[in-house]
Design a protein around this motif. Structure first.
Motif: not given
Length: 310
Positions: A135-136, A143-145, A78-83, A173-175
């Motif tokens: 960091s992503n 993942a995002i750290k 799943k892509v987690i966009q920068n924003n 994890i971005h929800t």
């Protein structure tokens, strides 16, 4: 521009190199993304063989701004966009957190934001300034750290020790749920506070562990071992590094008041790991130094574990 560093901004002075756009005041996340050159989206597209046959189960992450392929991932990715990845930090900004730098590494495969926490700490009589690194990755490698990096202000040494009772690095994890996002922000502040409290206690414990000059020399030899089959040049290089580390323990002006103890030794190793010039500087030297700020420096951790077990 230096190898692996694609774009970035910084406030006042960059923490780890002299590249990027300088700004006078720390921006909010939306502005930070623009200044850092991170205002782009990641698209997922199918992959085909040379014969135009679709490759099932995999996609390629592509940056929309220049059609650059960032990495091949599975359909489950799943892509987690920068924003999206850094949006929750807007809640932290309300608590006084401010961004110091942000940027892109490896052509957009890795992006980061570094934020200065609102509270300063006086630990063992010294000012310790806590930073958070977000960091992503877009190449499927992680993942995002979020990592807490305390800086000893007087000499800008990182003291991001791996403590047994409190983590300094965790994944998020971005929800997409604003309420959960705000809770994650509050949890981030709580985790940071817990780590800093444990770090303060650990520094006091290290101060109580007295070290003889002989112990320090032995520890340095363990940290910088000389192999039996070393060449004359390798032997010369290791001895040079050992002398450098000894100088940072015995002669550093900022450590003269500390006393000869484990706290002083860990600080000397941190100074060596953070600031010593390598014998051979590789093209990705600065990126590796930044990665050790994020993930933790194994040399500092080994020094800490060694004196802790003594």
């Amino acid at each position: 521009m230096a190898a692996n560093v694609e774009s970035m901004f910084y406030v006042r002075e960059t923490p780890w190199h002299s590249l990027g756009t300088k700004v006078k005041e720390a921006p909010a996340s939306n502005d930070a993304l623009i200044l850092a050159g991170l205002n782009w989206q990641v698209l997922q597209e199918p992959i085909f063989t040379a014969a135009s046959e679709p490759i099932e189960g995999y996609k390629v992450n592509v940056r929309d701004s220049d059609r650059k392929a960032l990495g091949v991932v599975t359909d489950r990715y799943k892509v987690i966009q920068n924003n999206e990845a850094f949006a929750f930090t807007d809640e932290l900004l309300g608590e006084g957190v401010r961004y110091e730098t942000a940027g892109s590494l490896q052509g957009g495969k890795k992006v980061w934001l570094l934020a200065h926490m609102p509270r300063e700490y006086i630990i063992s009589g010294e000012q310790i300034s806590p930073y958070l690194v977000f960091s992503n990755t877009h190449d499927g490698s992680g993942a995002i750290k979020v990592a807490l990096t305390p800086i000893r202000v007087v000499c800008q040494n990182t003291l991001n020790l791996a403590l047994a009772k409190a983590n300094r690095c965790w994944s998020m994890i971005h929800t997409g749920d604003i309420h959960e996002k705000m809770q994650e922000a509050r949890d981030t502040l709580l985790r940071a506070e817990n780590y800093m409290q444990e770090l303060g206690q650990e520094f006091e414990n290290l101060r109580m562990k007295k070290l003889s000059d002989r112990q320090v020399t032995e520890y340095i030899e363990i940290l910088l071992p000389l192999e039996d089959n070393s060449t004359p040049q390798q032997t010369k290089n290791i001895r040079k590094l050992r002398e450098d580390m000894k100088m940072r323990y015995f002669d550093a002006p900022d450590l003269q008041h500390v006393g000869k103890n484990a706290y002083r030794f860990v600080n000397a190793v941190s100074d060596f790991a953070t600031h010593a010039e390598p014998l051979r500087k590789t093209a990705n030297y600065k990126e590796n130094l930044f990665a050790r700020t994020m993930e933790g420096n194994p040399l500092i951790d080994k020094a800490y574990q060694m004196v802790y077990a003594a």
